[in-house]
Design a protein around this motif. Structure first.
Motif, mmCIF file in Angstrom:
data_model
loop_
_atom_site.group_PDB
_atom_site.id
_atom_site.type_symbol
_atom_site.label_atom_id
_atom_site.label_comp_id
_atom_site.label_asym_id
_atom_site.label_seq_id
_atom_site.Cartn_x
_atom_site.Cartn_y
_atom_site.Cartn_z
ATOM 1 N N GLU A 1 12.803 -17.228 -1.979
ATOM 2 C CA GLU A 1 11.573 -17.985 -2.229
ATOM 3 C C GLU A 1 10.387 -17.095 -2.595
ATOM 4 N N HIS A 2 10.377 -15.848 -2.110
ATOM 5 C CA HIS A 2 9.227 -14.954 -2.310
ATOM 6 C C HIS A 2 9.556 -13.743 -3.178
ATOM 7 N N GLU A 3 10.641 -13.756 -3.884
ATOM 8 C CA GLU A 3 11.135 -12.598 -4.625
ATOM 9 C C GLU A 3 10.109 -12.046 -5.615
ATOM 10 N N ALA A 4 10.024 -10.712 -5.648
ATOM 11 C CA ALA A 4 9.104 -10.024 -6.567
ATOM 12 C C ALA A 4 9.664 -8.633 -6.858
ATOM 13 N N MET B 1 16.963 -2.143 -7.352
ATOM 14 C CA MET B 1 17.457 -3.280 -8.125
ATOM 15 C C MET B 1 18.920 -3.121 -8.560
ATOM 16 N N MET B 2 19.383 -1.889 -8.756
ATOM 17 C CA MET B 2 20.738 -1.672 -9.256
ATOM 18 C C MET B 2 21.778 -1.522 -8.149
ATOM 19 N N ASN B 3 21.389 -0.883 -7.037
ATOM 20 C CA ASN B 3 22.351 -0.613 -5.978
ATOM 21 C C ASN B 3 21.610 -0.494 -4.655
ATOM 22 N N THR B 4 21.853 -1.402 -3.744
ATOM 23 C CA THR B 4 21.128 -1.378 -2.466
ATOM 24 C C THR B 4 21.447 -0.127 -1.651
ATOM 25 N N ASN B 5 22.589 0.512 -1.896
ATOM 26 C CA ASN B 5 22.898 1.742 -1.162
ATOM 27 C C ASN B 5 22.060 2.924 -1.657
ATOM 28 N N THR B 6 21.440 2.779 -2.833
ATOM 29 C CA THR B 6 20.509 3.797 -3.318
ATOM 30 C C THR B 6 19.203 3.722 -2.536
ATOM 31 N N PHE B 7 18.782 2.496 -2.203
ATOM 32 C CA PHE B 7 17.588 2.319 -1.382
ATOM 33 C C PHE B 7 17.519 0.881 -0.903
ATOM 34 N N SER B 8 17.430 0.712 0.392
ATOM 35 C CA SER B 8 17.240 -0.603 0.987
ATOM 36 C C SER B 8 16.323 -0.443 2.188
ATOM 37 N N SER B 9 15.306 -1.313 2.295
ATOM 38 C CA SER B 9 14.316 -1.118 3.350
ATOM 39 C C SER B 9 13.660 -2.423 3.766
ATOM 40 N N ALA B 10 13.041 -2.355 4.939
ATOM 41 C CA ALA B 10 12.235 -3.469 5.434
ATOM 42 C C ALA B 10 11.122 -2.905 6.297
ATOM 43 N N GLU C 1 0.833 -1.203 0.000
ATOM 44 C CA GLU C 1 0.000 0.000 0.000
ATOM 45 C C GLU C 1 0.876 1.265 0.000
ATOM 46 N N VAL C 2 1.958 1.243 0.766
ATOM 47 C CA VAL C 2 2.888 2.378 0.794
ATOM 48 C C VAL C 2 3.559 2.530 -0.571
ATOM 49 N N TRP C 3 4.000 1.419 -1.158
ATOM 50 C CA TRP C 3 4.650 1.430 -2.479
ATOM 51 C C TRP C 3 3.695 1.999 -3.535
ATOM 52 N N ASP C 4 2.443 1.576 -3.477
ATOM 53 C CA ASP C 4 1.447 2.090 -4.419
ATOM 54 C C ASP C 4 1.205 3.583 -4.212
ATOM 55 N N ALA C 5 1.268 4.051 -2.958
ATOM 56 C CA ALA C 5 1.058 5.466 -2.661
ATOM 57 C C ALA C 5 2.158 6.348 -3.253
ATOM 58 N N LEU C 6 3.321 5.774 -3.502
ATOM 59 C CA LEU C 6 4.393 6.538 -4.147
ATOM 60 C C LEU C 6 3.983 6.976 -5.548
ATOM 61 N N GLY C 7 3.230 6.137 -6.229
ATOM 62 C CA GLY C 7 2.853 6.422 -7.610
ATOM 63 C C GLY C 7 3.979 6.058 -8.562
ATOM 64 N N GLU C 8 3.634 5.789 -9.794
ATOM 65 C CA GLU C 8 4.619 5.337 -10.784
ATOM 66 C C GLU C 8 5.751 6.328 -11.007
ATOM 67 N N ASP C 9 5.461 7.620 -10.875
ATOM 68 C CA ASP C 9 6.496 8.626 -11.125
ATOM 69 C C ASP C 9 7.612 8.606 -10.082
ATOM 70 N N ARG C 10 7.327 8.088 -8.873
ATOM 71 C CA ARG C 10 8.362 8.048 -7.830
ATOM 72 C C ARG C 10 8.867 6.636 -7.554
ATOM 73 N N GLN C 11 8.253 5.634 -8.162
ATOM 74 C CA GLN C 11 8.748 4.269 -8.000
ATOM 75 C C GLN C 11 9.990 4.077 -8.863
ATOM 76 N N PHE C 12 10.773 3.060 -8.537
ATOM 77 C CA PHE C 12 12.013 2.775 -9.258
ATOM 78 C C PHE C 12 12.133 1.263 -9.421
ATOM 79 N N ALA C 13 13.087 0.834 -10.231
ATOM 80 C CA ALA C 13 13.302 -0.605 -10.422
ATOM 81 C C ALA C 13 13.713 -1.197 -9.080
ATOM 82 N N ALA C 14 12.909 -2.121 -8.580
ATOM 83 C CA ALA C 14 13.139 -2.645 -7.236
ATOM 84 C C ALA C 14 12.867 -4.133 -7.178
ATOM 85 N N VAL C 15 13.384 -4.741 -6.132
ATOM 86 C CA VAL C 15 13.133 -6.155 -5.872
ATOM 87 C C VAL C 15 12.914 -6.318 -4.371
ATOM 88 N N GLY C 16 11.976 -7.173 -4.019
ATOM 89 C CA GLY C 16 11.684 -7.399 -2.610
ATOM 90 C C GLY C 16 11.604 -8.874 -2.285
#
Length: 194
Positions: A64-67, A107-116, A45-60
């Motif tokens: 086993e549950h990668e998306a 997705m490219m560099n975890t130091n650009t953004f990493s969260s839990a 829900e938080v990720w969706d609230a960012l909107g496409e313009d502020r989202q970036f290539a990411a992996v979570g």
């Protein structure tokens, strides 16, 4: 005489009813408490609230549950080392977290953004967790790209932790407060000390 008594009774009743539904003007209105069914649902829900313009290539998530969105990270013995590496969490911090956890990294560099987004085993330890996490991030010896800042946000029984580029982290804080107006930023600090 009956008309006067009836009029007085009507006015008295109207005055008392008018006061029933109102509250004092100085009493603050409280945001409804955020109810969280799962870490993945909330973080999505938080990720969706960012909107496409502020989202970036990411992996979570874990292997086993990668998306390419926030996903479950099972807090198992097999995954512990990976979680600690990605989030720069030490053993003590890891042990404070419950199994209801979702992660998201750039997705490219975890130091650009990493969260839990993770449930705490003991919610009274949220501030302690936040301060210890800040110290852990600020104590890192970064080798490839320096993150700008670190944040920890308290939401109900959970904490959102993130480090990375200032714009990405600030966008996360803003989206989290949109989804959960009762969230509290416990840490908002530089990731690297001078």
């Amino acid at each position: 005489m009956k008309k006067i008594i009836t009029a007085l009774l009507t006015l008295t009743m109207a005055a008392s009813l008018a006061g029933c539904g109102s509250k004092p003007a100085d009493e603050p209105t409280k945001s409804p408490e955020t109810m969280i069914e799962s870490a993945v649902d909330f973080y999505t829900e938080v990720w969706d609230a960012l909107g496409e313009d502020r989202q970036f290539a990411a992996v979570g998530g874990d292997a086993e549950h990668e998306a390419e969105a926030p996903a479950k990270f099972a807090m198992t013995d097999e995954n512990k080392e990976t979680f600690e590496y990605l989030l720069h969490v030490n053993d003590e911090l890891y042990d404070m977290l419950d199994d209801d956890t979702a992660t998201l990294q750039h997705m490219m560099n975890t130091n650009t953004f990493s969260s839990a987004f993770a449930k705490l085993k003991d919610t009274s330890k949220a501030e302690e967790f936040a301060e210890d996490y800040k110290a852990e991030i600020q104590g890192q010896h970064w080798m490839c790209g320096f993150p700008d800042k670190v944040v920890v946000i308290s939401v109900a029984d959970y904490v959102m932790m993130a480090y990375g580029a200032e714009e990405c982290v600030d966008d996360l804080v803003e989206a989290c407060s949109e989804v959960a107006p009762d969230s509290t930023v416990l840490v908002d600090a530089p990731a690297v000390l001078d």
